[in-house]
Enzyme design. Structure first.
Site, short mmCIF file in Angstrom:
data_model
loop_
_atom_site.label_atom_id
_atom_site.label_comp_id
_atom_site.label_asym_id
_atom_site.label_seq_id
_atom_site.Cartn_x
_atom_site.Cartn_y
_atom_site.Cartn_z
N GLU A 179 0.83 -1.22 0.00
CA GLU A 179 0.00 0.00 0.00
C GLU A 179 0.86 1.26 0.00
O GLU A 179 0.82 2.07 0.93
CB GLU A 179 -0.94 0.00 1.21
CG GLU A 179 -2.02 -1.05 1.10
CD GLU A 179 -3.10 -0.94 2.17
OE1 GLU A 179 -2.84 -0.37 3.24
OE2 GLU A 179 -4.22 -1.43 1.94
N GLU A 372 -5.78 -8.04 -0.93
CA GLU A 372 -6.45 -7.85 0.37
C GLU A 372 -7.91 -7.53 0.09
O GLU A 372 -8.20 -6.69 -0.76
CB GLU A 372 -5.85 -6.69 1.17
CG GLU A 372 -4.47 -6.94 1.70
CD GLU A 372 -3.96 -5.81 2.60
OE1 GLU A 372 -4.79 -5.14 3.25
OE2 GLU A 372 -2.74 -5.61 2.63
C1 BG6 Z 1 -4.50 -2.54 4.81
C2 BG6 Z 1 -3.19 -3.07 5.29
O1 BG6 Z 1 -4.44 -1.17 4.94
O2 BG6 Z 1 -5.66 -2.86 5.48
C3 BG6 Z 1 -3.28 -4.17 6.32
O3 BG6 Z 1 -2.33 -3.43 4.25
C4 BG6 Z 1 -4.44 -3.91 7.23
O4 BG6 Z 1 -2.04 -4.24 6.99
C5 BG6 Z 1 -5.72 -3.92 6.41
O5 BG6 Z 1 -4.51 -4.78 8.30
C6 BG6 Z 1 -7.01 -3.80 7.18
O6 BG6 Z 1 -6.99 -2.72 8.01
P1 BG6 Z 1 -7.21 -2.85 9.58
O7 BG6 Z 1 -6.88 -1.55 10.12
O8 BG6 Z 1 -8.63 -3.23 9.76
O9 BG6 Z 1 -6.27 -3.91 10.03
#
Ligand code: BG6
Length: 487
Positions: A179, A372
């Site tokens: 990211e 993701e």
């Molecule tokens: C992304 C990241 O921003 O979102 C992850 O690459 C992160 O590391 C994921 O965990 C989800 O966000 P959060 O804050 O719910 O963990």
């Protein structure tokens, strides 16, 4: 069939959110290890509060995380049981170069990942490796101010060359920086940057961005030289912006905000700075120091594929004061009345995923990879300890349908899908354990209490069948709770 037979289904994690073992076998501390739980976390993430060591009175969730450092065999076995074809993980830079400046790498750190790759191989799971996922050795933050200093380019390159060489033949899919656009919003997380009072913040951010972009191109080049089978991707915190109304100035605002993220991928995928960025530097009088060879470096090594995270879409207005703010993954948004939100206020929008896939494919014409996607939710075990997480299944199902449509109807080229937090892990934004994404429940609470025992949620069985049917069987009706589903 929408998904090709070699479509890469799997799940994703990041070292700092799962491993723990932060001081094991010679590992050094990194920026993310010192993010405290609680109200000060956001200021540290933004580089507005300097906290470069563990301090009395704070709890640091990354210290132990879910202790995958000691549980990786058990965890990988569970991933294999679900049928994972790919596992996205990151390497901890400071496990391999504890301060970031050593001449030689920490053998125990390298060995740890060798063991993980061997274990994955046992189950024919392909690793997809992020070289830096919100990760800068803390020594480099203290000594150089993180990525604001060009010195980081060389140190990161040395680290990357070391792992590319060491894991040659074991790893084929690489992501240079997670990211990368998060640098703009959370400079300490994205680049180990803590602001000084005299800083021109935009200048510091875009100088660091330039260093990361050059470093990423150099690593892409090195990866191709070390092994011609290597494939290297860039990574965007995705989710594009809708205009709040059809007022042209709202649409213009949406374009502008999308570009804050595309800026990075434009350079990594096309090999040169987009004009709108150069104009921004000029207009805002940002002096970005570039070495004479940088243009050629960027041009020579664009990435092979484009990866992105997708949790939610965003909405913007030229008059944000007229509308209610929503929360979202790091990047701000106003409330979109057409969407429901997660328990953390992230606006759920499966069609937005299809839109993003199309926008990215139209823009770059490179294979895409969703690395993701998921929904953070509170899971409540029943009296037997089982979690019926139909809400998670519903979220994922709708997003998989959207990605299917993008392939089948729109012709988007998609290599794979790794849903986020395939096993419960520490949330990056809040440091919470209670914000769960996993198919596998981990018994641990927000303050580190719990047995760390792993157990399968309903979604475990659902995803197992999704993978086994190559994305054809998405319903959960016939899943019998508490029993392994015959796939
Ligand atoms: C992304 C990241 O921003 O979102 C992850 O690459 C992160 O590391 C994921 O965990 C989800 O966000 P959060 O804050 O719910 O963990």
């Amino acid at each position: 069939m929408a998904f090709s037979k070699d479509f890469l289904w799997g799940g994703a994690t990041a070292a700092n959110q799962v491993e723990g073992g932060v001081l094991e076998a010679g590992r050094g501390l990194s920026n993310i290890d010192v993010l405290p739980f609680g109200p000060d976390r956001l200021a540290v993430q933004k580089g507005e509060l300097k906290m470069l060591d563990w301090q009395e009175g704070y709890y640091y969730p990354a210290k132990e995380a879910i202790d995958m450092y000691h549980h990786y065999k058990e965890d990988i076995k569970l991933f294999a049981e679900m049928g994972f074809k790919v596992f996205r993980m990151s390497l901890s830079w400071s496990r391999i170069f504890p301060t970031g400046e050593e001449e030689t790498a920490n053998e125990a750190g390298l060995k740890f990942y060798d063991d993980i790759f061997d274990e994955l191989k046992k189950y024919q799971i392909e690793p997809l490796v992020t070289i830096a996922h919100f990760d800068v050795p803390i020594h480099l933050v203290k000594k150089y101010g993180g990525w604001r200093n060009r010195k980081l380019v060389d140190l990161y390159l040395r680290y990357a060359q070391t792992v590319l060489t060491r894991y040659q033949g074991k790893v084929r899919y690489w992501i240079t920086i997670n990211e990368i656009n998060v640098l703009v919003h959370q400079p300490f997380v994205g680049g180990g940057i803590v602001f000084e009072e005299t800083d021109n913040r935009q200048e510091v951010i875009y100088q660091a961005a330039h260093h990361q972009l050059v470093a990423s191109a150099l690593v892409t080049k090195a990866a191709h030289e070390i092994d011609k089978n290597n494939r290297v991707g860039c990574m965007l915190a995705g989710g594009s912006h809708y205009p709040y109304t059809c007022r042209p100035e709202d649409y213009q605002e949406a374009i502008k905000r999308d570009r804050e993220g595309y800026f990075f991928i434009d350079v990594q995928a096309r090999g040169k700075y987009p004009n709108y960025a150069l104009k921004k530097f000029e207009r805002e009088k940002l002096t970005i120091v570039m070495a004479p060879q940088d243009e050629a470096i960027l041009a020579a090594s664009p990435v092979d594929f484009v990866t992105f995270s997708y949790y939610c879409s965003r909405t913007v207005s030229a008059h944000p004061e007229d509308s209610e703010q929503a929360t979202g993954n790091i990047i701000p948004s106003i409330k979109n009345d057409y969407l429901k939100s997660s328990e953390w206020g992230w606006q759920i929008d499966p069609l937005g995923l299809r839109n993003s896939l199309n926008q990215l494919y139209d823009r770059y014409q490179k294979p895409l990879f969703i690395v993701e996607n998921g929904v953070g939710a509170i899971d409540q075990p029943d009296e037997t300890g089982f979690i019926d997480d139909e809400y998670r299944i519903e979220y994922l199902r709708e997003h998989i349908k959207a990605m299917k449509a993008a392939i089948e109807i729109d012709g988007v080229e998609l290599l794979g899908y790794t849903s986020w937090g395939c096993i419960d892990l520490i949330a990056a934004s809040t440091g919470q354990m209670s914000k769960r994404y996993g198919y596998i429940y981990v018994d641990r609470d927000d303050l580190g209490n719990g047995s760390l025992k792993r157990s399968k949620k309903k979604s475990f069985y659902w995803y197992q069948r999704v993978i086994h049917s190559n994305g054809e069987k998405l319903d959960s009706k016939s899943l019998s709770i508490k029993e392994t589903v015959r796939v």
